[in-house]
Design a protein around this motif. Sequence first.
Motif, mmCIF file in Angstrom:
data_model
loop_
_atom_site.group_PDB
_atom_site.id
_atom_site.type_symbol
_atom_site.label_atom_id
_atom_site.label_comp_id
_atom_site.label_asym_id
_atom_site.label_seq_id
_atom_site.Cartn_x
_atom_site.Cartn_y
_atom_site.Cartn_z
ATOM 1 N N GLY A 1 1.021 6.154 -7.259
ATOM 2 C CA GLY A 1 -0.325 6.440 -7.737
ATOM 3 C C GLY A 1 -0.955 5.323 -8.530
ATOM 4 O O GLY A 1 -1.589 5.581 -9.561
ATOM 5 N N ALA B 1 0.828 -1.214 0.000
ATOM 6 C CA ALA B 1 0.000 0.000 0.000
ATOM 7 C C ALA B 1 0.859 1.259 0.000
ATOM 8 O O ALA B 1 0.493 2.279 -0.614
ATOM 9 C CB ALA B 1 -0.932 -0.015 1.212
ATOM 10 N N ASP B 2 2.011 1.211 0.686
ATOM 11 C CA ASP B 2 2.917 2.365 0.684
ATOM 12 C C ASP B 2 3.433 2.650 -0.719
ATOM 13 O O ASP B 2 3.450 3.799 -1.177
ATOM 14 C CB ASP B 2 4.093 2.098 1.631
ATOM 15 N N ALA C 1 2.111 1.691 -3.560
ATOM 16 C CA ALA C 1 1.012 2.098 -4.437
ATOM 17 C C ALA C 1 0.681 3.573 -4.253
ATOM 18 O O ALA C 1 0.393 4.291 -5.225
ATOM 19 C CB ALA C 1 -0.218 1.230 -4.148
ATOM 20 N N SER C 2 0.736 4.086 -3.016
ATOM 21 C CA SER C 2 0.431 5.494 -2.784
ATOM 22 C C SER C 2 1.496 6.413 -3.359
ATOM 23 O O SER C 2 1.190 7.514 -3.831
ATOM 24 C CB SER C 2 0.280 5.742 -1.278
ATOM 25 N N VAL C 3 2.763 5.975 -3.350
ATOM 26 C CA VAL C 3 3.841 6.798 -3.882
ATOM 27 C C VAL C 3 3.723 6.933 -5.392
ATOM 28 O O VAL C 3 3.869 8.035 -5.957
ATOM 29 C CB VAL C 3 5.208 6.216 -3.483
ATOM 30 N N VAL D 1 -3.372 -0.929 -5.346
ATOM 31 C CA VAL D 1 -2.555 -1.891 -4.588
ATOM 32 C C VAL D 1 -2.450 -3.219 -5.327
ATOM 33 O O VAL D 1 -1.439 -3.923 -5.232
ATOM 34 C CB VAL D 1 -3.161 -2.094 -3.178
#
Length: 722
Positions: free
Chosen positions: A181, A174-175, A177-179, A184
């Motif tokens: 964009g 998840a980390d 994927a957030s970086v 997940v």
Amino acid sequence: MGPTRAQFIQYAPAALALASVTAGPWSALAAAAAGAGAWAAGASAPALRSLIACGITASGCGIAAHQILTTGMNPLFALGLAVPAGAAALAHHRNTGTGLPVLPVTAAAQSSQAQVITAWWTEFICGPTQTEGRKLIQPGARLAHLSLDVGDEHASFSGVITVPQGQQVRVKAADIASVYGVPVSQVEMGDPKHFAPNALPVTVHLKQAPELPEQPGIAVGAPTTPEELWAAHVAVPDGAMPGTRLTLTRYDGPLDWEGVATRERKAIGTVNLQALAGNLDLETIQIALAPTDKPSQMGVRVMKEHALMHGTMLSDVVDELAMDSRGYVRLGTYIDALAALVPLAQPGSGARHLYLVGGSRSGKSGILEQILLSAHRSRIGVILASPQAGTIAGATMAAYCGDGLDEAMGALRLAYALMLDREARYRSPAFPFTDPLVLIVIDEAHMLLSVSSPYHAEAKAIVEQLTRRSLKRGIGVVLATQTPLAEDLGNSTVIRSQLLIGGGAVFLRCAKGQGSLVGANAVEGAEGIDLSMIPSSWPGQYAKVSDRDMSGLAAEASAGPEDGTFGLGYLLTPGSQAVQFRSLHLDVPPASLAGSQPSVAVEDCQAWQYREAITQTAVVDQRGKNLIGSLADLLTKTEQGPAAGLPQQRAQNEAAGYTGPADGQELIKPRILELLREESIPMTAETIARKLGTTAKNIKPRLSELKRRNEITNENGLWRAA
């Protein structure tokens, strides 16, 4: 609060310019140019950062040049400081130009895509830079071994997250994927259990190829052929036969094919038939396995309609029921249509054992009738022990029948005495082996051997000795139980091991939870088979039943082989694996095929002559131990026990000139017939015994013999003259 990052980028060059005014005209001029550039409209962040660097460099060079000139040093040194300032200006020009071309990925340098990926990773995940107000995900967790996979419709990168030795990777999908964009689901990380704590592989799909539209009812790329289905579901690590490859030998449709499963240089081992049926999305009865000579190969057959559904008629193969030169008789048909044979004897060695397992309505009694018919046609004598009276229709083909619990125990005693008799006579090397082969057939053996049986200790001791010592004496044991559980054999491992070593085994359907041949009930050659999974009916039988004829009961109707799975099971012969088979369908009563020949008699020996007394005499002490070891001792005990005859009966025997129990039995049989004819009413065995002044144990064997002669009848335990 201090200035924001954007404010710092925007106003830093101007601040430098104001601060350097006091340093001298050179630095003031350079810093003023940098400050003016910071206010340029629409300037990008890289251009602003480049402009700051250029302003700092130019300011520094201006300050140094001013100091050199004021001290009176050589002006050439001040001129030389223009070189770094010029380099900074050139770099700024390149950064604010049209941009660098995409560089190919090489071992020496990263492409621009890789640089961007690494920059984002460093900026947000591992550092060392960190923007105020934002916390790094895991400082020091750098991305190593970066590789790109870029195409027209997809883009992804892979690498290994590494942290210093002694630490553990804490970066989550998840980390990442957030970086970057992305969802997940587009981040794939290795299982930490399979990698070092400080190194974890990761793959990020920045752009995925569009999915193809699915066809109705068929998944895209779904396996369709048997080989594809096998590779996708059976050969996988969690499949029924991992690491195997299927080679088809016959294909007549998706539900009718045969093949050979091969595992390269490794034994296939035990196969769970239930798991295999689940992998292939079939019913268990639609699959049959056939072991080959190679442990690395296994024959597989898938059937739309079971090959044994229509059965093999007993009347069609009656000529194959007699024993051949190798000692085999036909018991049924294998799944591959070959004759299923079992040995009843071994030429030059003696008899053979047979172990039969089958629950209610499985076809066990039909197989026993087949064996009685085969023994009759092969001229083999039979001593039958049937604790559940009246269950074997072919009992008339036996030389001696113990019909009922007490009488069945008597049959075991007689069989043991016959073995002792032959052992005593065969000790002489000159004695020729001319006695007939004999089979001891024990139906529902659990009624005698289980711990709850009143004859448990004695029956267990006798059967253990028979299975161990009788084969060389020409006496084989055919033992039938309802389950393969050890309790049915009196918890004796000796009995089952000796039965399997000394002959074959037949396994039919058992009750749920009682048919597993694994663990404590494991049988070598039949590993993994669960007899409770043999269905009681064929596929589609329920639909056939729902269309039943309600016109009335047809007295002439008879069950066909398609009406149930009677006799369907597994046959295990010496030196082979258990193979699916079906016993012969009894389209005619086996006893009707016996012909006019009488039953095969046992040789005229002491054990046979004194059989009535022997059947009534326990061969163990009251504790169930100290089994009598010789025929002489057994005959001595018969004279001492009540079974030698009541005093009045013994006196009548002596007065009539009879010398043994074999003759004494003829005295009581005429009295039974006379009583039943005179009274003309049905009587129980106990009533007959009371009227004749004897015991019921002494009466019941005679009643059974008179019944076999058709001189009396028995209905629900009531006897009357025929």
